[in-house]
Design a protein around this motif. Sequence first.
Motif, PDB file in Angstrom:
ATOM      1  N   MET A   1      -5.836 -17.165  -5.491  1.00  0.00           N
ATOM      2  CA  MET A   1      -5.291 -15.927  -6.067  1.00  0.00           C
ATOM      3  C   MET A   1      -5.293 -14.819  -5.010  1.00  0.00           C
ATOM      4  N   LYS A   2      -4.172 -14.104  -4.919  1.00  0.00           N
ATOM      5  CA  LYS A   2      -4.078 -12.972  -4.003  1.00  0.00           C
ATOM      6  C   LYS A   2      -4.820 -11.783  -4.604  1.00  0.00           C
ATOM      7  N   THR A   3      -5.366 -10.912  -3.755  1.00  0.00           N
ATOM      8  CA  THR A   3      -6.022  -9.711  -4.281  1.00  0.00           C
ATOM      9  C   THR A   3      -5.382  -8.467  -3.678  1.00  0.00           C
ATOM     10  N   ILE A   4      -5.079  -7.535  -4.571  1.00  0.00           N
ATOM     11  CA  ILE A   4      -4.559  -6.234  -4.137  1.00  0.00           C
ATOM     12  C   ILE A   4      -5.606  -5.198  -4.477  1.00  0.00           C
ATOM     13  N   LEU A   5      -5.902  -4.322  -3.528  1.00  0.00           N
ATOM     14  CA  LEU A   5      -6.788  -3.188  -3.793  1.00  0.00           C
ATOM     15  C   LEU A   5      -5.960  -1.920  -3.671  1.00  0.00           C
ATOM     16  N   CYS A   6      -6.186  -0.984  -4.566  1.00  0.00           N
ATOM     17  CA  CYS A   6      -5.573   0.338  -4.399  1.00  0.00           C
ATOM     18  C   CYS A   6      -6.703   1.343  -4.289  1.00  0.00           C
ATOM     19  N   ILE A   7      -6.717   2.117  -3.224  1.00  0.00           N
ATOM     20  CA  ILE A   7      -7.743   3.158  -3.063  1.00  0.00           C
ATOM     21  C   ILE A   7      -7.144   4.474  -3.544  1.00  0.00           C
ATOM     22  N   GLY A   8      -7.717   5.023  -4.601  1.00  0.00           N
ATOM     23  CA  GLY A   8      -7.183   6.232  -5.243  1.00  0.00           C
ATOM     24  C   GLY A   8      -6.665   5.869  -6.627  1.00  0.00           C
ATOM     25  N   ALA A   9      -7.445   6.259  -7.664  1.00  0.00           N
ATOM     26  CA  ALA A   9      -7.079   5.894  -9.048  1.00  0.00           C
ATOM     27  C   ALA A   9      -6.534   7.113  -9.773  1.00  0.00           C
ATOM     28  N   GLY A  10      -5.515   7.747  -9.183  1.00  0.00           N
ATOM     29  CA  GLY A  10      -4.967   8.962  -9.778  1.00  0.00           C
ATOM     30  C   GLY A  10      -3.676   8.706 -10.537  1.00  0.00           C
ATOM     31  N   TYR A  11      -2.812   9.720 -10.554  1.00  0.00           N
ATOM     32  CA  TYR A  11      -1.543   9.657 -11.301  1.00  0.00           C
ATOM     33  C   TYR A  11      -0.633   8.566 -10.763  1.00  0.00           C
ATOM     34  N   VAL A  12      -0.771   8.261  -9.477  1.00  0.00           N
ATOM     35  CA  VAL A  12       0.071   7.213  -8.890  1.00  0.00           C
ATOM     36  C   VAL A  12      -0.655   5.870  -8.867  1.00  0.00           C
ATOM     37  N   VAL A  84      -3.003   2.603  -0.220  1.00  0.00           N
ATOM     38  CA  VAL A  84      -3.765   3.847  -0.104  1.00  0.00           C
ATOM     39  C   VAL A  84      -3.006   4.916  -0.882  1.00  0.00           C
ATOM     40  N   SER A  85      -3.632   5.369  -1.961  1.00  0.00           N
ATOM     41  CA  SER A  85      -2.947   6.308  -2.858  1.00  0.00           C
ATOM     42  C   SER A  85      -3.828   7.506  -3.146  1.00  0.00           C
ATOM     43  N   VAL A  86      -4.462   8.014  -2.085  1.00  0.00           N
ATOM     44  CA  VAL A  86      -5.324   9.185  -2.258  1.00  0.00           C
ATOM     45  C   VAL A  86      -4.476  10.455  -2.211  1.00  0.00           C
ATOM     46  N   ASN A  87      -5.082  11.555  -2.616  1.00  0.00           N
ATOM     47  CA  ASN A  87      -4.356  12.828  -2.633  1.00  0.00           C
ATOM     48  C   ASN A  87      -4.136  13.350  -1.215  1.00  0.00           C
ATOM     49  N   TYR A 105      -8.660  13.042   3.329  1.00  0.00           N
ATOM     50  CA  TYR A 105      -9.005  11.939   2.408  1.00  0.00           C
ATOM     51  C   TYR A 105      -8.413  10.641   2.933  1.00  0.00           C
ATOM     52  N   TRP A 106      -7.193  10.771   3.427  1.00  0.00           N
ATOM     53  CA  TRP A 106      -6.464   9.632   3.938  1.00  0.00           C
ATOM     54  C   TRP A 106      -7.179   9.053   5.164  1.00  0.00           C
ATOM     55  N   GLU A 107      -7.661   9.943   6.053  1.00  0.00           N
ATOM     56  CA  GLU A 107      -8.319   9.449   7.268  1.00  0.00           C
ATOM     57  C   GLU A 107      -9.649   8.762   6.938  1.00  0.00           C
ATOM     58  N   LYS A 108     -10.371   9.339   5.957  1.00  0.00           N
ATOM     59  CA  LYS A 108     -11.646   8.703   5.554  1.00  0.00           C
ATOM     60  C   LYS A 108     -11.387   7.277   5.081  1.00  0.00           C
ATOM     61  N   VAL A 109     -10.306   7.119   4.348  1.00  0.00           N
ATOM     62  CA  VAL A 109      -9.972   5.788   3.831  1.00  0.00           C
ATOM     63  C   VAL A 109      -9.667   4.839   4.986  1.00  0.00           C
ATOM     64  N   ALA A 110      -8.900   5.311   5.966  1.00  0.00           N
ATOM     65  CA  ALA A 110      -8.561   4.457   7.109  1.00  0.00           C
ATOM     66  C   ALA A 110      -9.847   3.978   7.789  1.00  0.00           C
ATOM     67  N   VAL A 124      -0.927  -0.440   2.952  1.00  0.00           N
ATOM     68  CA  VAL A 124       0.310   0.175   2.458  1.00  0.00           C
ATOM     69  C   VAL A 124       0.085   1.657   2.189  1.00  0.00           C
ATOM     70  N   GLU A 125       0.869   2.500   2.856  1.00  0.00           N
ATOM     71  CA  GLU A 125       0.815   3.939   2.553  1.00  0.00           C
ATOM     72  C   GLU A 125       1.569   4.164   1.257  1.00  0.00           C
ATOM     73  N   LYS A 126       0.834   4.472   0.187  1.00  0.00           N
ATOM     74  CA  LYS A 126       1.484   4.800  -1.090  1.00  0.00           C
ATOM     75  C   LYS A 126       1.523   6.322  -1.247  1.00  0.00           C
ATOM     76  N   SER A 127       0.491   6.978  -0.716  1.00  0.00           N
ATOM     77  CA  SER A 127       0.487   8.441  -0.729  1.00  0.00           C
ATOM     78  C   SER A 127       1.714   8.955   0.012  1.00  0.00           C
ATOM     79  N   THR A 128       2.126  10.172  -0.314  1.00  0.00           N
ATOM     80  CA  THR A 128       3.208  10.816   0.424  1.00  0.00           C
ATOM     81  C   THR A 128       2.619  11.435   1.687  1.00  0.00           C
ATOM     82  N   LEU A 129       3.162  11.056   2.823  1.00  0.00           N
ATOM     83  CA  LEU A 129       2.553  11.454   4.100  1.00  0.00           C
ATOM     84  C   LEU A 129       3.608  11.993   5.048  1.00  0.00           C
ATOM     85  N   PRO A 130       3.182  12.801   6.015  1.00  0.00           N
ATOM     86  CA  PRO A 130       4.141  13.295   7.009  1.00  0.00           C
ATOM     87  C   PRO A 130       4.734  12.132   7.797  1.00  0.00           C
ATOM     88  N   VAL A 131       5.983  12.310   8.233  1.00  0.00           N
ATOM     89  CA  VAL A 131       6.603  11.250   9.017  1.00  0.00           C
ATOM     90  C   VAL A 131       5.796  11.031  10.298  1.00  0.00           C
TER      91      VAL A 131
END
Length: 454
Positions: A1-12, A84-87, A105-110, A124-131
């Motif tokens: 079984m494949k496992t997906i983790l999402c860091i950040g349990a918010g609106y997204v 990664v779906s942190v604020n 928050y994003w860097e701490k996760v990295a 996977v960058e799920k958060s909205t981030l600068p280009v």
Amino acid sequence: MKTILCIGAGYVGGPTMAMIARKCPDIKVIVGDINANRIQAWQSDRLPIFEPGLLELVQPCRGKNLFFSTDIAAGIREADIIFVSVNTPTKTFGEGAGMAADLQYWEKVAREILANATKDTIVVEKSTLPVRTAEAMARILHSHGGKPHFEILSNPEFLAEGTAVKDLEAPDRVLIGGATTASGQRAVQALADVYARWVPRERILTTNIWSSELSKLVANAFLAQRISSINSIAALAEVTEAEVDEVARAIGMDSRIGAKFLKAGVGFGGSCFQKDILNLVYICRHYHLNGVADYWEQVVRMNEQHKARFVNRIVSAMFNTLAGKRIAIFGFAFKADTGDTRESPAIGICRRLLEEHAELVVSDPAALDNAKTDLRGAAGVTFEPDPVKAAAGAHALVVLTDWAEFKALDYAAIHRDMAQPAFLFDGRNMLDHQALHTIGFNVYPVGKPPLTHL
Ligand code: NAD
Ligand code: UGA
């Protein structure tokens, strides 16, 4: 079984992972967050966010292939794919304050991924981030010398709150950006295969990683731009006796323009439009594209002016004095069908009305807890879940959120219980203004001439 983790349990993170778990019963999905209260709420039937259809989506998978946890390190060790779906709020301090994205928050996760991963992983960058953020992510993740291997993808989310479940079930498109290398393309395909379980292949777009990052900022900038454009016309309509909704309808029927996102209101709110445009502006200035930056910044400025104009209209209609007048606020959430009040126009509008010494009674079907936090410490405001009670004895009703509940009220009965003359400011143009006028209200819709008895 494949496992997906999402860091950040918010609106997204929460809704997106619930949808993946629902559509892919053979994938184990873990949603991790540092906020233990949030995780506990996800494990209960009182979810931490109000979103239509979300509980029904979560319940059948929870405990089977959908898990909520604060043990992020364990999740990282187990995961094949990490979202990664942190604020990523606007920075409030230091270089770029008020404009740039705060990436702490994003860097701490990295760094946490780097410290705990034991096998090759797709991040996977799920958060909205600068280009070009993926470049920084790659630098951090590869700072240990390349073992295990991390492949970084950009997969921005386009869901809107209030319709998140519907948007996730049938997205207009899924966007996946990755490196053009062979391993980059393999990672893109692996993620595309997950979405392809329920999204038609032709709606899954793959691009280079920078286009993907930039597309997310641009999508929000274009959407917000339409709202500022129509709100600017609302100002002109009010002084020329044109009606903004009629103008929107007339231009929206041109298929090149399109009918959506042309609803004049009290200005756009929500956690992302302003933050993402300011982020875009900041990036443009960084590259010395000052003309481009000025152009997009004006979308946010227009929004600010529009909210200020809305308050000025209330003050001037009510004889330039609100002192001691009771005003019922119908709606505090930034839009209907959510309890979210982040950047809600209601926050600034209420604060301005309180500066005029009005007495406010705020009513909202889902956002009163957040409203209490947002207006903490403000004198002259009370909170009342029942809008009819909120309106009793009021001099004015101010509609700030387009909740269907407000349409269904008996305005004749409400009017009888109000102080006279009674005013109604429809910040969402959602009520029957002619009928309200006939009842006896002095009605002020956005972008239309007022209907008054005075
Ligand atoms: P949110 O604040 O609701 O959720 C973010 C979560 O991340 C929080 O629960 C927080 O506790 C958690 N978090 C922060 N640092 C962490 C860490 N080091 N480890 C574990 N968890 C951590 O935010 P959101 O609204 O879900 O937005 C997330 C991202 O998605 C943002 O970049 C936003 O721009 C983007 N986005 C949001 C929406 C939306 O509708 N809200 C839509 C599309 C994109
Ligand atoms: C918005 C985008 O619609 C999503 O695609 C995006 O993923 C998300 O931002 C994000 O990146 O966070 P959201 O903020 O949840 O979603 O809600 P919208 O429906 O876009 O509404 C935003 C604001 O604009 C609300 O205050 C709403 O009332 C206002 N609005 C919207 C108008 O005033 N007029 C309109 O015609 C449409």
